[in-house]
Design a protein around this motif. Structure first.
Motif, PDB file in Angstrom:
ATOM      1  N   UNK A  58       0.948  -1.248  -0.040  1.00 31.79           N
ATOM      2  CA  UNK A  58      -0.022   0.026   0.015  1.00 31.79           C
ATOM      3  C   UNK A  58       0.802   1.197   0.152  1.00 31.79           C
ATOM      4  N   UNK A  59       0.063   2.168  -0.418  1.00 36.38           N
ATOM      5  CA  UNK A  59       0.888   3.552  -0.406  1.00 36.38           C
ATOM      6  C   UNK A  59      -0.017   4.545  -0.277  1.00 36.38           C
ATOM      7  N   UNK A  60       0.373   5.837   0.332  1.00 34.50           N
ATOM      8  CA  UNK A  60      -0.659   7.163   0.550  1.00 34.50           C
ATOM      9  C   UNK A  60      -0.255   7.987  -0.664  1.00 34.50           C
ATOM     10  N   UNK A  61      -1.434   8.323  -1.361  1.00 37.71           N
ATOM     11  CA  UNK A  61      -1.274   9.205  -2.594  1.00 37.71           C
ATOM     12  C   UNK A  61      -1.260  10.500  -2.370  1.00 37.71           C
ATOM     13  N   UNK A  62      -1.417  10.805  -1.133  1.00 39.90           N
ATOM     14  CA  UNK A  62      -1.123  12.266  -0.385  1.00 39.90           C
ATOM     15  C   UNK A  62      -2.680  13.063  -0.744  1.00 39.90           C
ATOM     16  N   UNK A  63      -3.140  13.735   0.448  1.00 39.65           N
ATOM     17  CA  UNK A  63      -4.341  14.209   0.508  1.00 39.65           C
ATOM     18  C   UNK A  63      -4.302  15.599   1.401  1.00 39.65           C
ATOM     19  N   UNK A  64      -5.339  16.155   1.887  1.00 41.86           N
ATOM     20  CA  UNK A  64      -5.465  17.314   2.630  1.00 41.86           C
ATOM     21  C   UNK A  64      -5.060  16.853   3.942  1.00 41.86           C
ATOM     22  N   UNK A  65      -5.871  15.391   4.395  1.00 44.38           N
ATOM     23  CA  UNK A  65      -5.349  15.360   5.729  1.00 44.38           C
ATOM     24  C   UNK A  65      -3.939  14.964   6.308  1.00 44.38           C
ATOM     25  N   UNK A  66      -3.233  14.432   5.500  1.00 46.70           N
ATOM     26  CA  UNK A  66      -1.727  14.312   5.563  1.00 46.70           C
ATOM     27  C   UNK A  66      -0.612  15.139   4.780  1.00 46.70           C
ATOM     28  N   UNK A  67      -1.376  16.122   4.451  1.00 46.00           N
ATOM     29  CA  UNK A  67      -0.476  17.542   3.902  1.00 46.00           C
ATOM     30  C   UNK A  67       0.189  17.094   2.752  1.00 46.00           C
ATOM     31  N   UNK A  68      -0.508  16.065   1.809  1.00 44.63           N
ATOM     32  CA  UNK A  68       0.071  15.543   0.602  1.00 44.63           C
ATOM     33  C   UNK A  68       1.124  14.673   0.768  1.00 44.63           C
ATOM     34  N   UNK A  69       1.487  14.199   1.844  1.00 44.95           N
ATOM     35  CA  UNK A  69       2.777  13.464   2.128  1.00 44.95           C
ATOM     36  C   UNK A  69       2.460  11.806   2.025  1.00 44.95           C
ATOM     37  N   UNK A  70       1.221  11.480   2.100  1.00 48.19           N
ATOM     38  CA  UNK A  70       0.863  10.062   2.027  1.00 48.19           C
ATOM     39  C   UNK A  70       0.941   9.188   3.529  1.00 48.19           C
ATOM     40  N   UNK A  71       1.692  10.009   4.320  1.00 43.68           N
ATOM     41  CA  UNK A  71       1.570   9.591   5.730  1.00 43.68           C
ATOM     42  C   UNK A  71       1.204  10.349   6.683  1.00 43.68           C
ATOM     43  N   UNK A  72       0.730   9.629   7.869  1.00 38.00           N
ATOM     44  CA  UNK A  72       0.291  10.442   8.952  1.00 38.00           C
ATOM     45  C   UNK A  72       0.485   9.267  10.310  1.00 38.00           C
ATOM     46  N   UNK A  73       1.197   9.981  11.202  1.00 37.53           N
ATOM     47  CA  UNK A  73       1.566   9.132  12.159  1.00 37.53           C
ATOM     48  C   UNK A  73       2.868   8.516  12.061  1.00 37.53           C
ATOM     49  N   UNK A  74       3.078   7.925  13.209  1.00 37.90           N
ATOM     50  CA  UNK A  74       4.180   6.801  13.182  1.00 37.90           C
ATOM     51  C   UNK A  74       4.083   5.664  13.980  1.00 37.90           C
ATOM     52  N   UNK A  75       4.688   4.721  13.787  1.00 34.90           N
ATOM     53  CA  UNK A  75       4.532   3.369  14.432  1.00 34.90           C
ATOM     54  C   UNK A  75       6.162   2.867  14.712  1.00 34.90           C
ATOM     55  N   UNK A  76       6.133   1.972  15.534  1.00 40.60           N
ATOM     56  CA  UNK A  76       7.615   1.513  16.091  1.00 40.60           C
ATOM     57  C   UNK A  76       7.895   0.245  15.471  1.00 40.60           C
ATOM     58  N   UNK A  77       9.116   0.137  14.946  1.00 34.61           N
ATOM     59  CA  UNK A  77       9.580  -1.272  14.609  1.00 34.61           C
ATOM     60  C   UNK A  77      10.980  -1.607  15.395  1.00 34.61           C
ATOM     61  N   UNK A  78      11.124  -2.870  15.689  1.00 37.17           N
ATOM     62  CA  UNK A  78      12.301  -3.077  16.487  1.00 37.17           C
ATOM     63  C   UNK A  78      12.601  -4.452  16.873  1.00 37.17           C
ATOM     64  N   UNK A  79      13.786  -4.880  17.416  1.00 43.12           N
ATOM     65  CA  UNK A  79      14.340  -6.299  17.550  1.00 43.12           C
ATOM     66  C   UNK A  79      14.877  -6.010  18.875  1.00 43.12           C
ATOM     67  N   UNK A  80      14.540  -7.335  19.690  1.00 44.37           N
ATOM     68  CA  UNK A  80      14.868  -7.473  20.968  1.00 44.37           C
ATOM     69  C   UNK A  80      16.101  -8.680  21.096  1.00 44.37           C
TER      70      UNK A  80
END
Length: 136
Positions: A58-80
């Protein structure tokens, strides 16, 4: 750091790595075909067994909600990395980081890249974002 290996091996029990990745905007999120050329371009960076599980991405095309970036917010990836006796032994004999990683993966550790691919498969983020934060 000029620390004796026995000091590190006897005191470290766990090591954690984490990165924040941008999440795809849910308002402009679109399914994208994961093409053969895209799969091929990732083959040197992402282990083949992880790419085999990838269907649609999937990808974000960009819109008013995300300011045209296609991204909104963050999530963590990690390893232990749990430092067990086998890893302590490698540390004591000054083994390489890749040897330690290989043993940890053999013993069940999920790498940060594998965690990232899981987030791509779930539709939370993109391969470009995973590569951006894991290959500095």
């Amino acid at each position: 750091m000029k620390i004796e290996p026995f000091l590190v091996a006897s005191t470290v029990n766990i090591a954690i790595a984490q990165r924040l990745v941008r999440t795809i905007c849910t308002d402009c999120k679109q399914k994208k075909v994961f093409s053969a050329p895209a799969r091929e371009s990732l083959s040197g960076t992402v282990p083949p067994h992880l790419l085999a599980n990838v269907g649609n991405v999937y990808e974000g095309k960009g819109c008013k909600v995300c300011g045209g970036t296609g991204f909104k917010g963050r999530t963590v990836i990690g390893e232990v990395l749990v430092v067990d006796d086998e890893i302590r032994e490698v540390m004591l004999r000054k083994g390489s980081a890749s040897e330690i990683k290989q043993i940890a993966v053999k013993n069940g550790m999920t790498t940060i890249v594998e965690e990232g691919v899981r987030k791509v498969i779930a539709g939370d983020t993109t391969f470009a974002e995973i590569l951006r934060v894991t290959h500095e």
